[in-house]
Design an enzyme around this catalytic site. Sequence first.
Site, PDB file in Angstrom:
ATOM      1  N   HIS A  42       0.835  -1.210   0.000  1.00 32.71           N
ATOM      2  CA  HIS A  42       0.000   0.000   0.000  1.00 32.71           C
ATOM      3  C   HIS A  42       0.870   1.261   0.000  1.00 32.71           C
ATOM      4  O   HIS A  42       0.650   2.176  -0.788  1.00 32.71           O
ATOM      5  CB  HIS A  42      -0.944   0.019   1.207  1.00 32.71           C
ATOM      6  CG  HIS A  42      -1.583   1.355   1.403  1.00 32.71           C
ATOM      7  ND1 HIS A  42      -2.653   1.796   0.640  1.00 32.71           N
ATOM      8  CD2 HIS A  42      -1.265   2.396   2.211  1.00 32.71           C
ATOM      9  CE1 HIS A  42      -2.966   3.024   0.987  1.00 32.71           C
ATOM     10  NE2 HIS A  42      -2.137   3.422   1.939  1.00 32.71           N
TER      11      HIS A  42
ATOM     12  N   HIS B 133       1.282   4.950  -2.714  1.00 31.88           N
ATOM     13  CA  HIS B 133       1.570   6.376  -2.474  1.00 31.88           C
ATOM     14  C   HIS B 133       2.705   6.954  -3.301  1.00 31.88           C
ATOM     15  O   HIS B 133       2.698   8.150  -3.590  1.00 31.88           O
ATOM     16  CB  HIS B 133       1.899   6.604  -0.991  1.00 31.88           C
ATOM     17  CG  HIS B 133       0.712   6.577  -0.092  1.00 31.88           C
ATOM     18  ND1 HIS B 133      -0.154   7.643   0.034  1.00 31.88           N
ATOM     19  CD2 HIS B 133       0.229   5.615   0.736  1.00 31.88           C
ATOM     20  CE1 HIS B 133      -1.110   7.338   0.897  1.00 31.88           C
ATOM     21  NE2 HIS B 133      -0.913   6.109   1.339  1.00 31.88           N
TER      22      HIS B 133
ATOM     23  N   GLU C 104      -5.926   9.339  -0.125  1.00 33.36           N
ATOM     24  CA  GLU C 104      -6.245   7.914  -0.075  1.00 33.36           C
ATOM     25  C   GLU C 104      -7.309   7.488  -1.095  1.00 33.36           C
ATOM     26  O   GLU C 104      -7.199   6.425  -1.693  1.00 33.36           O
ATOM     27  CB  GLU C 104      -6.703   7.511   1.337  1.00 33.36           C
ATOM     28  CG  GLU C 104      -5.607   7.596   2.399  1.00 33.36           C
ATOM     29  CD  GLU C 104      -4.502   6.544   2.257  1.00 33.36           C
ATOM     30  OE1 GLU C 104      -4.612   5.623   1.426  1.00 33.36           O
ATOM     31  OE2 GLU C 104      -3.505   6.668   2.994  1.00 33.36           O
TER      32      GLU C 104
ATOM     33  N   SER D  70      -4.083   0.672  -4.726  1.00 30.59           N
ATOM     34  CA  SER D  70      -3.481  -0.525  -4.132  1.00 30.59           C
ATOM     35  C   SER D  70      -4.536  -1.584  -3.814  1.00 30.59           C
ATOM     36  O   SER D  70      -4.212  -2.607  -3.229  1.00 30.59           O
ATOM     37  CB  SER D  70      -2.673  -0.165  -2.878  1.00 30.59           C
ATOM     38  OG  SER D  70      -3.496   0.418  -1.890  1.00 30.59           O
TER      39      SER D  70
HETATM   40  N1  HBI Z   1       1.397   6.628   9.874  1.00 29.60           N
HETATM   41  N2  HBI Z   1       2.710   5.136   8.697  1.00 29.60           N
HETATM   42  C1  HBI Z   1       1.662   5.987   8.735  1.00 29.60           C
HETATM   43  N3  HBI Z   1       0.896   6.151   7.617  1.00 29.60           N
HETATM   44  C2  HBI Z   1      -0.174   6.988   7.630  1.00 29.60           C
HETATM   45  O1  HBI Z   1      -0.851   7.147   6.600  1.00 29.60           O
HETATM   46  C3  HBI Z   1      -0.475   7.703   8.817  1.00 29.60           C
HETATM   47  C4  HBI Z   1       0.337   7.481   9.933  1.00 29.60           C
HETATM   48  N4  HBI Z   1       0.075   8.136  11.077  1.00 29.60           N
HETATM   49  C5  HBI Z   1      -0.987   9.070  11.182  1.00 29.60           C
HETATM   50  C6  HBI Z   1      -1.789   9.251   9.976  1.00 29.60           C
HETATM   51  N5  HBI Z   1      -1.535   8.575   8.889  1.00 29.60           N
HETATM   52  C7  HBI Z   1      -2.933  10.222  10.010  1.00 29.60           C
HETATM   53  O2  HBI Z   1      -2.574  11.295  10.810  1.00 29.60           O
HETATM   54  C8  HBI Z   1      -3.338  10.754   8.631  1.00 29.60           C
HETATM   55  O3  HBI Z   1      -4.148   9.771   8.025  1.00 29.60           O
HETATM   56  C9  HBI Z   1      -4.093  12.016   8.686  1.00 29.60           C
HETATM   57 FE    FE Z   2      -2.188   5.282   2.814  1.00 27.74          FE
END
Ligand code: HBI
Ligand code: FE
Length: 279
Positions: free
Chosen positions: A125, A130, A171, A190
């Site tokens: 993913h 991304h 997303e 994904s």
């Molecule tokens: N950590 N690894 C990871 N990936 C994310 O998309 C992610 C996160 N921590 C917090 C977060 N997303 C959210 O704050 C966001 O979706 C807004």
């Molecule tokens: Fe994501």
Amino acid sequence: MGVIPKAPAPGPDCVIAQGWADYTGQHHAIWRTLFERQSRLLPGRACPEYLAGLRALGVAADGIPDFERLSDILERATGWRIVAVPGLVPDDIFFRHLAARRFPATNWIRRPEQMYYLQEPDVFHDIFGHVPILMDPVFADYLQAYGRGGLKALALGALSKLARLYWYTVEFGLIATGDGLRIYGSGIVSSHGETVYCLDSPVPKRIAFDLMRIMRTAYRIDDFQEGYFVIDDFAQLFDATRPDFTAYYRALEGMDDIRPGDVVAGDCMIDRAGRRIAP
Ligand code: HBI
Ligand code: FE
């Protein structure tokens, strides 16, 4: 099980070594299966910017990519790099990485029985979903601006509103092109099932991008989306999110949330060809 990195415990920024040498043939095989399944499906469905990014990151086809090699290509294009993390990281740390043009990517890959469904991000993913779109300069700037906005939203206690913007753009975003509706959201590109569903199904609502509308809209994480928001281009996204959001957050305090899948007065609906449906 996922890859257990032999590297030292994560530092305060949650960054770990990817542990690329520790992936087994099975891990790479899962990646290739997912990669082939999705890359067959995406021409004509993903937006041209995503497909161009995926092609330019060609090293991603062979197996789970080495983040360093991938970062060298990405950095030359847009100045972003990838850092490995063990999974979801705390919000403030996540935003600080984005604001510094570092994309935190999970290092482990799903198990064979999770090929169709996974609620938390894995390396497929995070990288396949991304990274290709981060090869686009405008989107790359948008995601950095989102990171800066996230730090402000945390300070203002407004993250639940701003998180909806990430959800419905980064997303699960759709984009209207001259050739029809296309996908740019990572959660969709994904996902085998949602790639087809979001474009072809008559069930979900497709609504023209509207920043305040999105920040009022709850979302679900356990099934395909009931509503998608459609941008015209990445410049629209970047421009709409350029102002300081403090006044927006204040205005949102007086507004009701909207349930996912609901249509409200003022919504501009988009048809499956990506055209605005006259109200
Ligand atoms: N950590 N690894 C990871 N990936 C994310 O998309 C992610 C996160 N921590 C917090 C977060 N997303 C959210 O704050 C966001 O979706 C807004
Ligand atoms: Fe994501």
